[in-house]
Design an enzyme around this catalytic site. Structure first.
Site, PDB file in Angstrom:
ATOM      1  N   ALA A  97      66.271  51.931 110.310  1.00 13.19           N
ATOM      2  CA  ALA A  97      67.168  51.690 109.179  1.00 13.19           C
ATOM      3  C   ALA A  97      66.967  52.694 108.060  1.00 13.19           C
ATOM      4  O   ALA A  97      67.844  52.880 107.219  1.00 13.19           O
ATOM      5  CB  ALA A  97      66.969  50.274 108.642  1.00 13.19           C
ATOM      6  N   LYS A  98      65.788  53.312 107.991  1.00 17.90           N
ATOM      7  CA  LYS A  98      65.459  54.355 107.009  1.00 17.90           C
ATOM      8  C   LYS A  98      65.785  53.924 105.578  1.00 17.90           C
ATOM      9  O   LYS A  98      66.345  54.695 104.793  1.00 17.90           O
ATOM     10  CB  LYS A  98      66.167  55.659 107.352  1.00 17.90           C
ATOM     11  CG  LYS A  98      65.749  56.249 108.702  1.00 17.90           C
ATOM     12  CD  LYS A  98      66.408  57.595 108.946  1.00 17.90           C
ATOM     13  CE  LYS A  98      65.984  58.187 110.278  1.00 17.90           C
ATOM     14  NZ  LYS A  98      66.535  57.446 111.434  1.00 17.90           N
ATOM     15  N   ARG A  99      65.417  52.719 105.214  1.00 20.46           N
ATOM     16  CA  ARG A  99      65.672  52.234 103.868  1.00 20.46           C
ATOM     17  C   ARG A  99      64.639  52.794 102.885  1.00 20.46           C
ATOM     18  O   ARG A  99      63.489  53.037 103.244  1.00 20.46           O
ATOM     19  CB  ARG A  99      65.645  50.705 103.822  1.00 20.46           C
ATOM     20  CG  ARG A  99      66.720  50.029 104.661  1.00 20.46           C
ATOM     21  CD  ARG A  99      68.134  50.422 104.206  1.00 20.46           C
ATOM     22  NE  ARG A  99      69.138  49.521 104.701  1.00 20.46           N
ATOM     23  CZ  ARG A  99      69.874  49.689 105.794  1.00 20.46           C
ATOM     24  NH1 ARG A  99      69.703  50.773 106.529  1.00 20.46           N
ATOM     25  NH2 ARG A  99      70.777  48.796 106.166  1.00 20.46           N
TER      26      ARG A  99
END
Length: 287
Positions: A97-99
């Site tokens: 998700a690379k949040r």
């Protein structure tokens, strides 16, 4: 009984099934190659096939959140079902998700993906540190509290990444080094116990000589090293050995198209994954 840490569970899964993380990336080209329509029904069928093929057969599965989010709430529901079904199959999941955010927003992302009250928590999630490593603290602390993990972007292969990751901070360290230092500090207890930590790093297998050029010591971090770039992205066995020299036993290569191209047969997908995992075990076994 205390739940084993994510790092401990990941090490056990890699030892049992080989060091391979298979991506579930239901993008248009793959669906069409499988003879599926690029719509919610196609994504659901694609995903169920992958879960059936990989559940219980590989160390880890990495769904790419964006390919589900594009279909809105119904796509997210497909993703959540996949995460639950893989958990029931005993297979670890890393949600890609690379949040990355700050304060209460980062804390909300952490609860959404790693919290015990989440509808379908993953075992780990990818996060971006470019608002500062310290901004990730809500996710890292929650991961430790729940026995889950995070994978922090450290060195990526896209050309634009160099201008940020190779830049020097005021104390002379590269930005990538500051990220490694943060992970090493968070993994210190695991490292001292001779275990794999639960704060992983994303280091592309196609970053060339960047690790050596920046003087990075991947081994000292005790971090699992999620390594995209094998197969369709062009990384070779020699690239992997060069990039991760000295830390090969920490490497978790991830591949998507290289295995998914074997579909839509469940048996062919499972066989392709097992062949790839065996090859990677041989490649990384002397690290």
């Amino acid at each position: 009984m205390t739940m084993p840490s994510f790092g401990e569970r990941l090490r056990a899964a890699m030892d049992a099934h080989g060091p391979l993380c298979v991506g579930i990336d239901p993008h248009r080209e793959l669906l069409e190659a499988w003879g599926l329509p690029f719509d919610l029904g196609g994504v659901e069928r694609f995903t169920r096939t992958c879960v059936e093929a990989f559940g219980g057969a590989v160390a880890c599965v990495k769904p790419q959140s964006a390919f589900f989010e594009v279909f809105g709430s119904r796509g997210v529901a497909v993703l959540e079902r996949a995460l639950r079904d893989l958990r029931h199959a005993g297979t670890l999941t890393i949600l890609d998700a690379k949040r990355g955010d700050i304060g209460s927003t980062m804390a909300a992302y952490a609860q959404a993906f790693l919290g015990n009250d989440s509808p379908a928590p993953a075992d780990a999630v990818t996060v971006s540190p470019y608002l500062g490593y310290g901004a990730l603290r809500p996710a890292i602390d929650l991961a430790h509290a729940t026995g889950r993990g995070v994978f922090v972007l450290a060195l990526t292969s896209n050309p634009e990444g160099r201008s940020v990751q190779h830049a020097r901070a005021g104390d002379g360290r590269s930005v990538a080094q500051t990220i490694l230092d943060g992970a090493a500090a968070d993994n210190a207890a695991a490292r001292d116990a001779g275990r794999l930590g639960s704060v992983g790093l994303v280091v592309g297998a196609t970053v060339g000589t960047a690790v050596a050029d920046l003087g990075l010591d991947l081994r000292s971090t005790a971090a699992p090293l999620l390594a995209p770039g094998l197969g369709a992205q062009g990384a070779s066995a020699a690239d992997v050995r060069r990039v991760f020299a000295g830390a090969l036993d920490q490497v978790l290569p991830t591949t998507s198209r290289g295995v998914l191209a074997a579909g839509p047969s469940v048996g062919a997908l499972r066989a392709a994954a097992r062949i790839e995992a065996a090859a990677l075990a041989s490649l990384l076994g002397s690290g």
